[in-house]
Scaffold this motif. Structure first.
Motif, PDB file in Angstrom:
ATOM      1  N   GLY A  84       0.815  -1.211   0.000  1.00 45.71           N
ATOM      2  CA  GLY A  84       0.000   0.000   0.000  1.00 45.71           C
ATOM      3  C   GLY A  84       0.843   1.254   0.000  1.00 45.71           C
ATOM      4  O   GLY A  84       0.554   2.211  -0.730  1.00 45.71           O
ATOM      5  N   VAL A  85       1.890   1.268   0.814  1.00 48.69           N
ATOM      6  CA  VAL A  85       2.766   2.445   0.893  1.00 48.69           C
ATOM      7  C   VAL A  85       3.447   2.702  -0.443  1.00 48.69           C
ATOM      8  O   VAL A  85       3.474   3.837  -0.946  1.00 48.69           O
ATOM      9  CB  VAL A  85       3.813   2.262   2.015  1.00 48.69           C
ATOM     10  CG1 VAL A  85       4.844   3.388   1.961  1.00 48.69           C
ATOM     11  CG2 VAL A  85       3.138   2.226   3.376  1.00 48.69           C
ATOM     12  N   VAL A 133       2.878   6.043  -2.855  1.00 46.22           N
ATOM     13  CA  VAL A 133       3.986   6.929  -3.214  1.00 46.22           C
ATOM     14  C   VAL A 133       4.105   7.055  -4.732  1.00 46.22           C
ATOM     15  O   VAL A 133       4.212   8.160  -5.282  1.00 46.22           O
ATOM     16  CB  VAL A 133       5.303   6.417  -2.604  1.00 46.22           C
ATOM     17  CG1 VAL A 133       6.492   7.189  -3.172  1.00 46.22           C
ATOM     18  CG2 VAL A 133       5.278   6.546  -1.090  1.00 46.22           C
ATOM     19  N   LEU A 134       4.081   5.924  -5.425  1.00 45.10           N
ATOM     20  CA  LEU A 134       4.247   5.952  -6.874  1.00 45.10           C
ATOM     21  C   LEU A 134       3.081   6.649  -7.566  1.00 45.10           C
ATOM     22  O   LEU A 134       3.282   7.432  -8.509  1.00 45.10           O
ATOM     23  CB  LEU A 134       4.395   4.523  -7.403  1.00 45.10           C
ATOM     24  CG  LEU A 134       5.672   3.782  -6.994  1.00 45.10           C
ATOM     25  CD1 LEU A 134       5.668   2.362  -7.543  1.00 45.10           C
ATOM     26  CD2 LEU A 134       6.916   4.525  -7.473  1.00 45.10           C
ATOM     27  N   GLN A 170       0.937  11.393 -10.385  1.00 48.86           N
ATOM     28  CA  GLN A 170      -0.077  12.430 -10.551  1.00 48.86           C
ATOM     29  C   GLN A 170       0.542  13.823 -10.532  1.00 48.86           C
ATOM     30  O   GLN A 170       0.218  14.669 -11.375  1.00 48.86           O
ATOM     31  CB  GLN A 170      -1.140  12.296  -9.457  1.00 48.86           C
ATOM     32  CG  GLN A 170      -2.019  11.068  -9.593  1.00 48.86           C
ATOM     33  CD  GLN A 170      -3.091  10.985  -8.521  1.00 48.86           C
ATOM     34  OE1 GLN A 170      -3.188  11.861  -7.664  1.00 48.86           O
ATOM     35  NE2 GLN A 170      -3.898   9.937  -8.559  1.00 48.86           N
ATOM     36  N   VAL A 171       1.430  14.068  -9.574  1.00 47.38           N
ATOM     37  CA  VAL A 171       2.065  15.380  -9.479  1.00 47.38           C
ATOM     38  C   VAL A 171       2.941  15.647 -10.704  1.00 47.38           C
ATOM     39  O   VAL A 171       2.910  16.743 -11.285  1.00 47.38           O
ATOM     40  CB  VAL A 171       2.888  15.496  -8.179  1.00 47.38           C
ATOM     41  CG1 VAL A 171       3.740  16.765  -8.194  1.00 47.38           C
ATOM     42  CG2 VAL A 171       1.971  15.491  -6.967  1.00 47.38           C
ATOM     43  N   ALA A 172       3.736  14.652 -11.109  1.00 47.18           N
ATOM     44  CA  ALA A 172       4.622  14.835 -12.256  1.00 47.18           C
ATOM     45  C   ALA A 172       3.822  15.092 -13.534  1.00 47.18           C
ATOM     46  O   ALA A 172       4.173  15.960 -14.342  1.00 47.18           O
ATOM     47  CB  ALA A 172       5.505  13.600 -12.428  1.00 47.18           C
ATOM     48  N   GLU A 198      -8.587   6.150  -8.181  1.00 50.94           N
ATOM     49  CA  GLU A 198      -7.225   6.679  -8.256  1.00 50.94           C
ATOM     50  C   GLU A 198      -6.483   6.150  -9.475  1.00 50.94           C
ATOM     51  O   GLU A 198      -5.683   6.863 -10.088  1.00 50.94           O
ATOM     52  CB  GLU A 198      -6.458   6.336  -6.980  1.00 50.94           C
ATOM     53  CG  GLU A 198      -6.968   7.059  -5.743  1.00 50.94           C
ATOM     54  CD  GLU A 198      -6.826   8.568  -5.841  1.00 50.94           C
ATOM     55  OE1 GLU A 198      -5.939   9.049  -6.576  1.00 50.94           O
ATOM     56  OE2 GLU A 198      -7.622   9.279  -5.188  1.00 50.94           O
ATOM     57  N   THR A 199      -6.740   4.907  -9.840  1.00 53.35           N
ATOM     58  CA  THR A 199      -6.109   4.332 -11.028  1.00 53.35           C
ATOM     59  C   THR A 199      -6.559   5.069 -12.286  1.00 53.35           C
ATOM     60  O   THR A 199      -5.741   5.416 -13.153  1.00 53.35           O
ATOM     61  CB  THR A 199      -6.470   2.842 -11.150  1.00 53.35           C
ATOM     62  OG1 THR A 199      -5.960   2.150 -10.000  1.00 53.35           O
ATOM     63  CG2 THR A 199      -5.885   2.236 -12.410  1.00 53.35           C
TER      64      THR A 199
END
Length: 261
Positions: free
Chosen positions: A117-118, A122-123, A128-130, A248-249
């Protein structure tokens, strides 16, 4: 027999279950769930618009694209109380455990987050930000369009996952409340409507913008459908966590597509 839900009932169900906005959820039955899941993309449009406005405001104040992208990603997380991200992490833990369905579902219900999950969180957040930063570098309108299209596509994935024929993995919870409530024709109509709205938004960016926005929706729901089918095979159906993971996917896929070219 419950009375047929009104449009207001559907909107309240959609916003009351998929966002933290104070809409006053008044009905929690299958007919209201059907109307609510059909209205889910509308909740996505509102969330995406608020995220885009936040990012554009930061750009207007002189912030760079990376900071605007972080803020744009943060808004949907806040407006959902992090439930979709939590669902993504729990789904990753359940799938990554490699255990039988009953044990995997028990792992998903635990309050802590495991290593799968972690890593997934993170990925996904980095992606998303990138992707949003790249979109904002291409212009404020492109970044804003990416935020709105991704949010709408994410909720469309939930509408499609709630279609007839997709069973719940548990007899209780949000997954059981909405599993199978949306007729297939209604799900198809919602998909066409979101694709049409994406095309309209992409039109402000030219012909390629139209194609990119529509492709973002198509690939987002396509990747989410692959995950949905895998989860149904592994868990025997859908849960609230699976719905969060699908959202989210789909959002991440749409953002990546909107950042390309």
């Amino acid at each position: 027999m419950p009375a047929p839900p009104s449009l207001t009932d559907g909107l309240r169900f959609a916003f009351g279950t998929l966002t933290a906005l104070p809409v006053g959820l008044t009905r929690w039955d299958r007919p209201a769930a059907r109307a609510g899941m059909l209205c889910a993309p509308l909740a996505g449009l509102v969330v995406g618009a608020l995220a885009a406005v936040t990012g554009l405001l930061l750009l207007l104040l002189g912030a760079g694209a990376p900071l605007a992208a972080v803020a744009t990603v943060a808004v949907p997380a806040v407006l959902t109380r992090g439930l979709h991200l939590d669902g993504l992490a729990d789904t990753a833990d359940g799938l990554g455990s490699g255990k039988p369905a009953e044990d995997a579902l028990r792992i998903m219900k635990q309050s802590d987050i495991g290593p799968f999950g972690v890593i997934t969180l993170v990925l996904v957040l980095l992606a998303q930000v990138a992707a949003l930063a790249q979109a904002y570098d291409g212009g404020w309108a492109r970044g804003a369009c990416a935020a709105v299209v991704a949010a709408a596509a994410a909720r469309l994935a939930l509408t499609l996952a709630a279609r007839t024929g997709v069973p719940p993995a548990r007899p209780e919870g949000l997954g059981a409340a909405v599993a199978g409530v949306v007729p297939v024709p209604g799900a198809v109509a919602a998909a066409l409507a979101v694709a049409g709205l994406a095309a309209a938004g992409g039109a402000f960016l030219g012909t390629y913008g139209i194609l990119r926005a529509v492709l973002a929706v198509v690939l987002a729901v396509g990747v989410a459908e692959l995950l949905l089918r895998h989860c149904v095979r592994r868990f025997g159906g859908v849960t609230g966590d699976v719905f969060g993971g699908l959202a989210e996917t789909a959002a991440t896929t749409a953002l990546v597509v909107m950042s390309l070219g």
